[in-house]
Enzyme design. Structure first.
Site, short mmCIF file in Angstrom:
data_model
loop_
_atom_site.label_atom_id
_atom_site.label_comp_id
_atom_site.label_asym_id
_atom_site.label_seq_id
_atom_site.Cartn_x
_atom_site.Cartn_y
_atom_site.Cartn_z
N ASP A 198 0.89 -1.24 0.02
CA ASP A 198 -0.09 -0.20 -0.14
C ASP A 198 0.90 1.37 -0.14
O ASP A 198 2.02 1.35 0.36
CB ASP A 198 -0.91 0.16 1.13
CG ASP A 198 -0.08 0.11 2.61
OD1 ASP A 198 0.70 -0.85 2.66
OD2 ASP A 198 -0.32 0.61 3.52
N GLU A 199 0.20 2.28 -0.49
CA GLU A 199 0.86 3.72 -0.18
C GLU A 199 2.46 3.75 -0.50
O GLU A 199 2.87 4.51 0.12
CB GLU A 199 0.39 4.29 1.29
CG GLU A 199 -1.04 4.13 1.52
CD GLU A 199 -1.19 4.76 2.80
OE1 GLU A 199 -1.99 5.65 3.00
OE2 GLU A 199 -0.53 4.18 3.67
N SER A 200 2.74 3.09 -1.58
CA SER A 200 4.11 3.36 -1.95
C SER A 200 4.09 4.48 -2.95
O SER A 200 4.85 4.55 -4.05
CB SER A 200 4.52 2.02 -2.79
OG SER A 200 5.27 1.17 -1.98
#
Ligand code: TNX
Length: 539
Positions: free
Chosen positions: A352-354
């Site tokens: 997630d949220e890279s």
């Protein structure tokens, strides 16, 4: 006047029978969460007494363990030391636990047949028996939950037949032990509470920017450096491999599978602070960065490439170097060690949220990470963003934010775990007055946590695409057991009911009423819970 004594006794008799009736209401009036599929009451009661025996039928080593669990549960409050019998026919007043593979109640289902003389719990699997015990437990007076001897309570339960099985195979919770560390005892406590509601998966978010919480023997600095702090700058902590195995075994005895998560390639600053070679040159947001004092942590040598530790809550600044072979050596070692001590089928790879990993780097990274997980015999789960990569057969996407991602995963043939942040996130505040928690996705009052339907969340995602439901508790603002309980209760019971009960049988009014009894149980268990104004908790 002559008839007065007669009338008086007749009245007394009526009063007495109506009172005792009141003590054994019909089974259908009992507050079971999640609501069983079918409950047929027969209006009488069974009384558990000191010499009630537990009788085991079936061929499984686990039966003894399940029986010991029930025995302990009963012993705490009643002080009855129930004897277990596997040989003779069950006598009068026995609790029979019967494992019968030919019973058609579904893989995790059970049947509970309670008469005045006996309790018979049957299931085709050990898990079914365990879930049946949770129902049985909820039929007893609430005082059963007190951990020390209670006197003056009749241990009566209503007679009738319950037939039950879950709607979804995956009924989970997630605990973020990275933002704030939670002890082995806290995790076990949470496992016990999840078991009470027939949940069967506990996903542990073991690494994030703020902390690395699992010992990896081939990369020891992950815990000595990466585990040394947490949000707000506290001392953090980590599980040794022995402690992790202890958690896994404890969960297993409660039919809960542990799913370990190593979040990557973003959310990795604690690893980057431990080993700079995993990505030289990351800049940690200044106001919450902490210099690594290697000498104080007992780590020899220097690591000029390593980032600083991070104790803030804003994320999205870190990434593993996806173009370096050392990164894949690292991922391989971590997954290998994790897989060796994880009997469950899944390893969660985050994803997630890279925000600082370019898509052209993110996709091959996730592809390789999945292959490494497969190489060690496990199946990958990842947050919904992983659908941008090529999902390996069996890989599971966890929907939390972006419906298109979830749909992309399903279009690739993957199943989805439903964790919509607007409904299932236990770190979301109840309303604008809630002190703990966040509200970036929504305020989630109890009715909002209960009144949503997994098959109606994303266009094109129906029952057959959904593996199950999971409620994550992120802990940026949650620092201890009592705070955890306050965010989790009562909403976890709404999630448990959504995961267990078919949508046609869900009923907000009935649930709200059943919660009143559970509130009493939580008081007796010492659980800190949110007294939602939508429920008439009583005094
Ligand atoms: C988003 S949910 C995150 C987490 C935060 C959470 C707080 C997800 C996959 N990522 O890193 O802890 O919001 O609610």
């Amino acid at each position: 006047m002559k008839s007065f004594p007669f009338l008086f006794f007749a009245l007394l008799a009526i009063l007495f029978t109506s009172c005792s009736k009141e003590k054994t209401p019909n089974m259908t009036d009992y507050a079971i969460i999640p609501q069983p599929i079918s409950v047929v009451g027969t209006g009488d009661s069974f009384e558990l007494v000191e010499n009630t025996q537990i009788h085991l039928v079936g061929d499984s080593a686990q039966l003894t363990q399940i029986s010991a669990y029930l025995q302990q549960l009963i012993q705490n409050a009643t002080s009855f030391d129930l004897q277990t019998n596997t040989e003779t026919e069950p006598g009068e007043g026995a609790i029979v636990l019967a494992l019968d593979p030919s019973l058609s109640v579904g893989n995790e289902g059970y049947q509970l047949d309670i008469t005045k003389q006996s309790i018979k719990l049957s299931a085709s699997s050990e898990a079914g028996l365990f879930f049946g015990i949770q129902t049985l437990r909820q039929l007893f007076p609430a005082e059963l939950e007190i951990k020390s001897q209670v006197s003056g309570v009749k241990w009566r339960i209503p007679t009738g037949i319950i037939t039950d099985s879950p709607e979804y195979a995956y009924r989970g919770a997630m605990l973020d032990v990275a933002r704030h560390f939670f002890s082995v005892e806290d995790v076990k406590h949470y496992i016990d509470l999840l078991a009470f509601y027939k949940m069967n998966m506990l996903h542990l978010h073991l690494s994030d920017d703020q902390g690395w919480r699992i010992e990896i023997k081939s990369w020891p600095n992950l815990t000595t450096i990466g585990g040394s702090t947490q949000v707000g700058g506290g001392k953090g902590g980590f599980y040794t491999q022995e402690q992790y195995k202890d958690i896994v075994a404890y969960a297993q005895e409660r039919f809960i599978t542990i799913i370990p998560e190593i979040d990557m390639p973003g959310h990795t600053n604690s690893a980057l602070a431990s080993y700079g070679e995993l990505n030289p040159g990351i800049t940690v947001p200044k106001e919450h960065s902490v210099k690594v004092d290697r000498a104080a942590l007992g780590v020899e040598g220097l690591d000029p490439l390593a980032s600083e530790l991070y104790t803030g809550i804003v994320v999205g600044f870190s990434t593993l170097a996806t173009d370096k072979e050392i990164t894949y050596q690292f991922v391989d070692d971590v997954i290998r060690e994790l897989a060796e001590m994880t009997p469950g089928p899944y390893i969660h790879i985050g994803g997630d949220e890279s925000h600082v990993t370019e898509m052209k780097d993110y996709i091959p990274f996730i592809n390789r990470a999945q292959e490494i997980v497969a190489k060690y015999g496990k199946t990958s789960i990842g947050w919904d963003e992983i659908a941008h990569a090529t999902l390996l057969p069996g890989s599971v996407a966890q929907y939390w934010a972006v419906a298109e991602n979830a749909k992309m995963a399903v279009d690739q043939g993957a199943q989805v775990i439903m964790s919509p942040a607007t409904k299932a996130y236990l770190d979301m505040q109840y309303d604008s007055t809630t002190v703990l928690g966040l509200h970036w996705a929504a305020y989630i009052e109890l009715d909002s946590a209960y009144n949503w339907e997994p098959t109606a969340m994303v266009d094109g995602i129906g029952k057959s695409n959904i593996l199950g439901i999971e409620a994550p508790l992120w802990t940026e603002t949650i620092t201890n057991r009592s705070e955890l309980e306050y965010m989790v209760f009562p909403r976890i019971t709404a999630i448990a009911e959504i995961a267990w009960v078919p949508k046609e049988s869900k009923d907000w009014d009935s649930y709200k009423k059943r919660l009143i009894d559970h509130g009493k149980r939580w008081e007796l268990m010492g659980i800190n819970y949110y007294k939602s104004p939508l429920v008439d908790w009583g005094k």
